[in-house]
Write an enzyme that holds these catalytic residues in place. Structure first.
Site, PDB file in Angstrom:
ATOM      1  N   ARG A 225      78.511  57.716   7.133  1.00 32.79           N
ATOM      2  CA  ARG A 225      77.259  57.935   6.410  1.00 32.79           C
ATOM      3  C   ARG A 225      76.152  58.239   7.419  1.00 32.79           C
ATOM      4  NH1 ARG A 225      79.674  58.836   2.386  1.00 32.79           N
ATOM      5  NH2 ARG A 225      79.603  57.689   0.428  1.00 32.79           N
ATOM      6  N   HIS A 273      78.463  67.553   4.241  1.00 33.07           N
ATOM      7  CA  HIS A 273      79.115  66.449   3.512  1.00 33.07           C
ATOM      8  C   HIS A 273      80.258  66.965   2.623  1.00 33.07           C
ATOM      9  CE1 HIS A 273      78.375  62.130   1.919  1.00 33.07           C
ATOM     10  NE2 HIS A 273      79.633  62.475   1.696  1.00 33.07           N
TER      11      HIS A 273
HETATM   12  P1  NDP Z   1      87.262  50.998   3.102  1.00 36.69           P
HETATM   13  O1  NDP Z   1      86.335  50.049   2.438  1.00 36.69           O
HETATM   14  O2  NDP Z   1      88.665  51.123   2.600  1.00 36.69           O
HETATM   15  O3  NDP Z   1      87.378  50.635   4.659  1.00 36.69           O
HETATM   16  C1  NDP Z   1      86.286  50.284   5.432  1.00 36.69           C
HETATM   17  C2  NDP Z   1      86.765  49.905   6.824  1.00 36.69           C
HETATM   18  O4  NDP Z   1      85.625  49.673   7.645  1.00 36.69           O
HETATM   19  C3  NDP Z   1      87.594  48.611   6.839  1.00 36.69           C
HETATM   20  O5  NDP Z   1      88.626  48.690   7.790  1.00 36.69           O
HETATM   21  C4  NDP Z   1      86.565  47.571   7.278  1.00 36.69           C
HETATM   22  O6  NDP Z   1      87.106  46.447   7.959  1.00 36.69           O
HETATM   23  C5  NDP Z   1      85.738  48.383   8.237  1.00 36.69           C
HETATM   24  N1  NDP Z   1      84.411  47.795   8.401  1.00 36.69           N
HETATM   25  C6  NDP Z   1      83.414  47.674   7.494  1.00 36.69           C
HETATM   26  N2  NDP Z   1      82.349  47.064   8.028  1.00 36.69           N
HETATM   27  C7  NDP Z   1      82.680  46.796   9.301  1.00 36.69           C
HETATM   28  C8  NDP Z   1      81.991  46.168  10.385  1.00 36.69           C
HETATM   29  N3  NDP Z   1      80.750  45.713  10.250  1.00 36.69           N
HETATM   30  N4  NDP Z   1      82.639  46.044  11.557  1.00 36.69           N
HETATM   31  C9  NDP Z   1      83.903  46.497  11.705  1.00 36.69           C
HETATM   32  N5  NDP Z   1      84.615  47.108  10.727  1.00 36.69           N
HETATM   33  C10 NDP Z   1      83.995  47.250   9.546  1.00 36.69           C
HETATM   34  O7  NDP Z   1      86.551  52.410   3.083  1.00 36.69           O
HETATM   35  P2  NDP Z   1      87.196  53.869   3.026  1.00 36.69           P
HETATM   36  O8  NDP Z   1      88.160  53.998   4.150  1.00 36.69           O
HETATM   37  O9  NDP Z   1      87.680  54.174   1.671  1.00 36.69           O
HETATM   38  O10 NDP Z   1      85.894  54.775   3.271  1.00 36.69           O
HETATM   39  C11 NDP Z   1      85.109  54.614   4.434  1.00 36.69           C
HETATM   40  C12 NDP Z   1      83.809  55.385   4.304  1.00 36.69           C
HETATM   41  O11 NDP Z   1      84.027  56.778   4.486  1.00 36.69           O
HETATM   42  C13 NDP Z   1      83.087  55.323   2.955  1.00 36.69           C
HETATM   43  O12 NDP Z   1      82.426  54.090   2.777  1.00 36.69           O
HETATM   44  C14 NDP Z   1      82.139  56.493   3.076  1.00 36.69           C
HETATM   45  O13 NDP Z   1      80.956  56.067   3.705  1.00 36.69           O
HETATM   46  C15 NDP Z   1      82.873  57.460   3.991  1.00 36.69           C
HETATM   47  N6  NDP Z   1      83.308  58.664   3.261  1.00 36.69           N
HETATM   48  C16 NDP Z   1      82.831  59.875   3.651  1.00 36.69           C
HETATM   49  C17 NDP Z   1      83.218  61.028   2.998  1.00 36.69           C
HETATM   50  C18 NDP Z   1      82.755  62.359   3.453  1.00 36.69           C
HETATM   51  O14 NDP Z   1      83.037  63.366   2.778  1.00 36.69           O
HETATM   52  N7  NDP Z   1      82.084  62.465   4.591  1.00 36.69           N
HETATM   53  C19 NDP Z   1      84.140  60.984   1.857  1.00 36.69           C
HETATM   54  C20 NDP Z   1      84.596  59.671   1.537  1.00 36.69           C
HETATM   55  C21 NDP Z   1      84.180  58.553   2.219  1.00 36.69           C
HETATM   56  P3  NDP Z   1      88.167  45.475   7.247  1.00 36.69           P
HETATM   57  O15 NDP Z   1      89.466  46.246   7.299  1.00 36.69           O
HETATM   58  O16 NDP Z   1      88.198  44.280   8.097  1.00 36.69           O
HETATM   59  O17 NDP Z   1      87.665  45.231   5.857  1.00 36.69           O
HETATM   60  C1  OXD Z   2      82.397  59.537  -0.913  1.00 36.47           C
HETATM   61  C2  OXD Z   2      81.786  60.707  -0.341  1.00 36.47           C
HETATM   62  O1  OXD Z   2      81.982  58.409  -0.611  1.00 36.47           O
HETATM   63  O2  OXD Z   2      81.978  61.820  -0.857  1.00 36.47           O
HETATM   64  O3  OXD Z   2      83.338  59.703  -1.696  1.00 36.47           O
HETATM   65  O4  OXD Z   2      81.091  60.605   0.672  1.00 36.47           O
END
Ligand code: NDP
Ligand code: OXD
Length: 310
Positions: A225, A273
């Protein structure tokens, strides 16, 4: 009476969702925004942004589905406690992210930005070729998307590592956990991929202090993000040679204003994005599965922990 599910997004996507629900969940009353009937009957809502008065407008709402993987667009604290928030965990969105990040990593590893610049100068100048095994890639965030991306990078032979809050174990990936192991993870990472959710803990995390812990000349692929990145620190790290290239799919704000210096930096590649998008066919099935789980009182896939913020 059938339970009412409301889908709020653009009409074309809505019709695709309606087709899947019509075929696979005729026991659910699927309604497309704004034709939602009596709001008091709505038990489930899928949307990107919640209406401001959600709790009042939908007094029987039980489940709020984000139509994307992120949930930072919701004011989680303002949601009534009775409403469970569910993020999108579906194969289509993971597939798109795997394509985007793999493309970016290959492009950086094989020095394509340098060759594009060399071509503009009509320079025929081979650079040393590193194998994938000699190129260390590190993924911040080992959730559904980070794991999918790493599985592909491992298959391509990269020296792969990841970092998450809690300890993970992934085949072929050196997994690091918590703030204690962040420095060691950064010190071995030549291509850093950010796939973290936006929370209070990750806002502004991609800053000068973090860039200084990467090997000199490292690269950034930012698909998390926009507010996780401090843009001034990125530009300074690029100009100083601490970072070589940055690929940004997310910015703050979006769209990036025309005057923003990120647009003009020769070592920054910006995409609007588009790294990954929810795919209606696969996403609607995942949501139907979650509705069945909810009806059976089972754990939901992608349930957001309000305290953690993701
Ligand atoms: P998940 O919730 O499945 O995974 C998040 C991961 O981040 C987990 O491994 C979590 O740790 C880790 N995490 C969160 N906070 C911290 C922290 N403070 N310190 C260390 N590790 C942390 O999310 P997704 O994989 O589904 O998606 C990730 C992000 O990708 C979304 O939230 C979105 O912002 C972004 N995204 C972007 C898109 C784009 O088109 N650019 C499209 C889709 C998503 P733990 O395993 O311990 O819980
Ligand atoms: C999502 C994105 O969070 O598109 O799905 O960024």
């Amino acid at each position: 009476m059938r339970p009412v599910f409301v889908f709020k997004a653009d009409g074309q996507r809505g019709r695709q969702w309606a087709d899947v629900f019509g075929r696979e969940a005729p026991d659910i009353d699927f309604r497309l925004w704004p034709e939602i009937g009596e709001p008091q009957q709505v038990r489930y809502l899928a949307t990107w942004v919640a209406p401001a008065d959600l709790g009042m407008q939908f007094p029987k709402l039980e489940l709020l589905f984000s139509t994307g993987a992120g949930v930072d667009q919701f004011d989680v604290a303002a949601l009534p406690p009775r409403v469970s928030l569910v993020r999108m965990v579906e194969p289509g969105i993971a597939h798109g992210m795997v394509e985007y990040v793999t493309h970016a990593v290959l492009d950086l590893h094989r020095d394509m930005p340098a060759y594009r610049r060399a071509q503009q100068q009509r320079q025929w100048q081979p650079l040393p070729v590193r194998t994938a095994a000699e190129c260390s890639v590190g993924v911040l965030g080992l959730g559904s998307l980070g794991q999918a991306v790493l599985a592909q990078l491992v298959a391509l032979g990269y020296d792969a590592a990841g970092w998450s809050r809690s300890r993970r174990a992934l085949p072929g990936v050196r997994c690091h956990a918590s703030a204690d192991e962040l420095d060691a993870f950064l010190a071995r990472t030549q291509i850093l991929v950010c796939l973290l959710p936006l929370t209070d803990a990750t806002r502004g995390m991609l800053d000068a202090a973090l860039f200084a812990k990467l090997p000199r000349g490292a690269n950034l692929v930012h698909v998390g993000r926009g507010p996780q990145l401090v843009p001034g620190d990125l530009l300074r790290a690029l100009d100083a040679g601490q970072l070589a290239e940055a690929v940004l799919d997310v910015t703050d704000p979006e769209p990036l204003p025309e005057t923003d210096p990120l647009w003009r930096h020769p070592r920054v590649c910006i995409t609007p994005h588009i790294a990954s998008m929810t795919q209606p066919q696969t996403a609607a099935r995942v949501v139907i599965d979650n509705l069945r789980r909810h009806a059976r009182g089972e754990a939901l896939v992608g349930l957001v922990d309000r305290a953690r913020g993701y």
